[in-house]
Write an enzyme that holds these catalytic residues in place. Structure first.
Site, short mmCIF file in Angstrom:
data_model
loop_
_atom_site.label_atom_id
_atom_site.label_comp_id
_atom_site.label_asym_id
_atom_site.label_seq_id
_atom_site.Cartn_x
_atom_site.Cartn_y
_atom_site.Cartn_z
N HIS A 23 43.32 34.59 45.83
CA HIS A 23 43.13 34.15 47.28
C HIS A 23 41.79 34.20 47.71
O HIS A 23 41.11 35.09 47.53
CB HIS A 23 43.99 35.18 48.22
CG HIS A 23 45.45 34.99 48.39
ND1 HIS A 23 46.20 36.24 48.74
CD2 HIS A 23 46.06 33.89 48.08
CE1 HIS A 23 47.35 35.58 48.85
NE2 HIS A 23 47.25 34.21 48.38
N TYR A 64 38.93 43.20 50.14
CA TYR A 64 37.95 42.74 49.31
C TYR A 64 37.36 43.48 47.95
O TYR A 64 36.39 44.10 47.79
CB TYR A 64 36.75 42.67 50.03
CG TYR A 64 36.81 41.18 51.11
CD1 TYR A 64 36.49 39.84 50.76
CD2 TYR A 64 37.19 41.43 52.27
CE1 TYR A 64 36.67 38.96 51.45
CE2 TYR A 64 37.68 40.38 53.20
CZ TYR A 64 37.27 39.20 52.81
OH TYR A 64 37.27 38.16 53.57
N HIS A 70 41.32 41.07 42.72
CA HIS A 70 42.89 41.35 42.30
C HIS A 70 43.34 39.94 42.08
O HIS A 70 42.94 38.91 42.87
CB HIS A 70 43.57 42.06 43.37
CG HIS A 70 43.58 41.50 44.86
ND1 HIS A 70 42.56 41.70 45.66
CD2 HIS A 70 44.70 40.82 45.28
CE1 HIS A 70 42.91 41.40 46.80
NE2 HIS A 70 43.99 40.49 46.52
P1 M7G Z 1 45.33 39.79 49.63
O1 M7G Z 1 45.01 38.32 49.02
O2 M7G Z 1 44.22 40.51 49.35
O3 M7G Z 1 45.81 39.62 50.90
O4 M7G Z 1 46.28 40.29 48.74
P2 M7G Z 1 47.29 39.12 51.45
O5 M7G Z 1 48.06 40.31 51.73
O6 M7G Z 1 46.87 38.39 52.69
O7 M7G Z 1 47.91 38.30 50.60
C1 M7G Z 1 46.81 41.70 48.61
C2 M7G Z 1 47.92 42.02 47.87
O8 M7G Z 1 48.20 43.23 47.70
C3 M7G Z 1 49.28 41.37 48.87
O9 M7G Z 1 50.03 40.50 47.85
C4 M7G Z 1 49.92 42.53 49.24
O10 M7G Z 1 51.27 42.35 49.42
C5 M7G Z 1 49.58 43.64 48.19
N1 M7G Z 1 49.60 44.92 48.51
C6 M7G Z 1 48.96 45.35 49.87
N2 M7G Z 1 49.10 46.67 49.88
C7 M7G Z 1 48.51 47.49 50.98
C8 M7G Z 1 49.72 47.04 48.73
C9 M7G Z 1 50.09 48.57 48.14
O11 M7G Z 1 49.66 49.60 48.76
N3 M7G Z 1 50.44 48.45 47.10
C10 M7G Z 1 50.95 47.44 46.38
N4 M7G Z 1 51.69 47.43 44.99
N5 M7G Z 1 50.52 46.13 46.65
C11 M7G Z 1 49.81 45.94 48.00
#
Ligand code: M7G
Length: 330
Positions: A261, A267, A270
């Site tokens: 993304h 940040y 991933h």
């Molecule tokens: P992002 O692109 O930084 O943000 O992706 P977005 O949430 O706006 O897409 C972060 C990804 O990490 C997302 O798909 C979240 O659903 C996932 N995620 C967030 N948290 C806080 C956790 C967590 O605690 N555990 C896991 N396994 N996934 C998470």
């Protein structure tokens, strides 16, 4: 009939998706330790709703803001997809109430046994203003970010630490949380990563498969930091991620959407792995950059993401949007 049920190595009782400590309960600790998979006392029985942040009838999801033991909390409730292998049981143990009948057409309310009425529940507590805003339905605006905008607006914003905390990411990397959920790890400090289910996925069917690969390297914030130097890392994530998902979930790479993304919410680099055909939140062209494209772009221009102008949507209440406005860039 295709078996879309996820092959699981653990038992099927892993329903507890609570991600923070709820005061006065023994659900979990902040590092996500014991309690996972166990049936806990209902940490949400005292939840008091203050407002509905969003509701989506099609996705059968509602996001609420409220209080748990005097702390701000966000609760996401989602009806889960059907799994083919449980259908016989659903019919056997259920009651049917007729709604209407007309010729060959009839509609009913089927009351399945409670076991099949699971609601996927995600709790963020204590929730910050940023969390409340993240889950609130808001209008979006497209932003154009030149190399200079990144250096003068976005980078200072990221460095200001006003973005979301990375505590949950560090907990995963340091094996303090979600340890038993890790699907694959390459421990190499330069090219290694941890692959595990995204918390949006309940792991019960591959139809909505969603995993994330979190890199071990600590100094890569986003796509913007990537150069040709990171190619071995990116290729490694793509190849080993695809291989693992094939072995574990019988899903070939031709069925996978692998992307980053920009802007991310968190940040620390991933990569998202979702099943092609599943309309995963954030998989649209305005935010998702295919990992294969990223690799090719860096192969043809080592500084591609340092120099190019990037486009992405920001939401009405995003602080970064205010920064772009203040700089006269919107
Ligand atoms: P992002 O692109 O930084 O943000 O992706 P977005 O949430 O706006 O897409 C972060 C990804 O990490 C997302 O798909 C979240 O659903 C996932 N995620 C967030 N948290 C806080 C956790 C967590 O605690 N555990 C896991 N396994 N996934 C998470």
């Amino acid at each position: 009939m295709a078996d879309t049920t996820v092959k699981r190595e653990r038992g099927s009782e892993e329903t507890n998706e609570l991600h923070c400590e709820v005061k006065k309960t023994k659900v979990d600790d902040n590092n996500g330790g014991d309690g996972v998979g166990a049936k806990s006392q209902n940490a949400l029985s005292g939840f008091k709703t203050s407002n509905v942040l969003s509701v989506n009838a099609r996705e059968k999801r509602i996001v609420l803001h409220g209080k748990v033991a005097d702390e701000d909390a966000v609760v996401i409730l989602e009806k889960t997809p059907f799994t083919e292998d449980t259908m016989d049981q659903v019919f056997k143990g259920s009651t049917l109430k007729l709604d209407m009948k007309n010729y060959i057409y009839s509609t009913y309310q089927l009351q399945a046994s409670p076991h099949y009425n699971e609601i996927k529940t995600t709790l963020v507590c204590p929730a910050t203003e940023k969390h409340i805003s993240k889950y609130k339905h808001q209008e979006s605006f497209f932003v154009e970010e030149t190399k200079k905008d990144y250096e003068t607006i976005t980078l200072p914003f990221i460095e200001d630490q006003t973005t979301f905390s990375l505590e949950w990411v560090y907990n995963i990397l340091q094996k303090k949380a979600e340890v038993e959920r890790i699907v694959y790890e390459d421990p190499d400090p330069d090219t290694g990563f941890i692959l595990l289910p995204d918390f949006k996925w309940n792991q019960k069917q591959v139809d909505d498969l969603y995993l994330i690969a979190i890199v071990h390297r600590m100094n890569i914030r986003s796509l913007r930091d990537l150069t040709a130097e990171h190619l071995p890392l990116l290729v490694n994530i793509l190849q080993k991620g695809q291989m693992t998902i094939l072995e574990r979930y019988s899903l070939p790479s031709s069925k996978l959407r692998v992307y980053l993304h920009y802007q991310p919410s968190y940040y620390h680099l991933h990569v998202h792995f979702t099943k092609l055909g599943y309309d995963a939140p954030g998989c649209g062209v305005e935010r998702a950059h295919l990992l294969s494209d990223v690799i090719q772009n860096l192969q043809s221009d080592p500084q591609y993401y340092k120099n190019r102008t990037m486009y992405f949507p920001l939401r009405e209440e995003d602080k970064l949007l205010s920064k772009f406005k203040e700089a006269g860039r919107l």
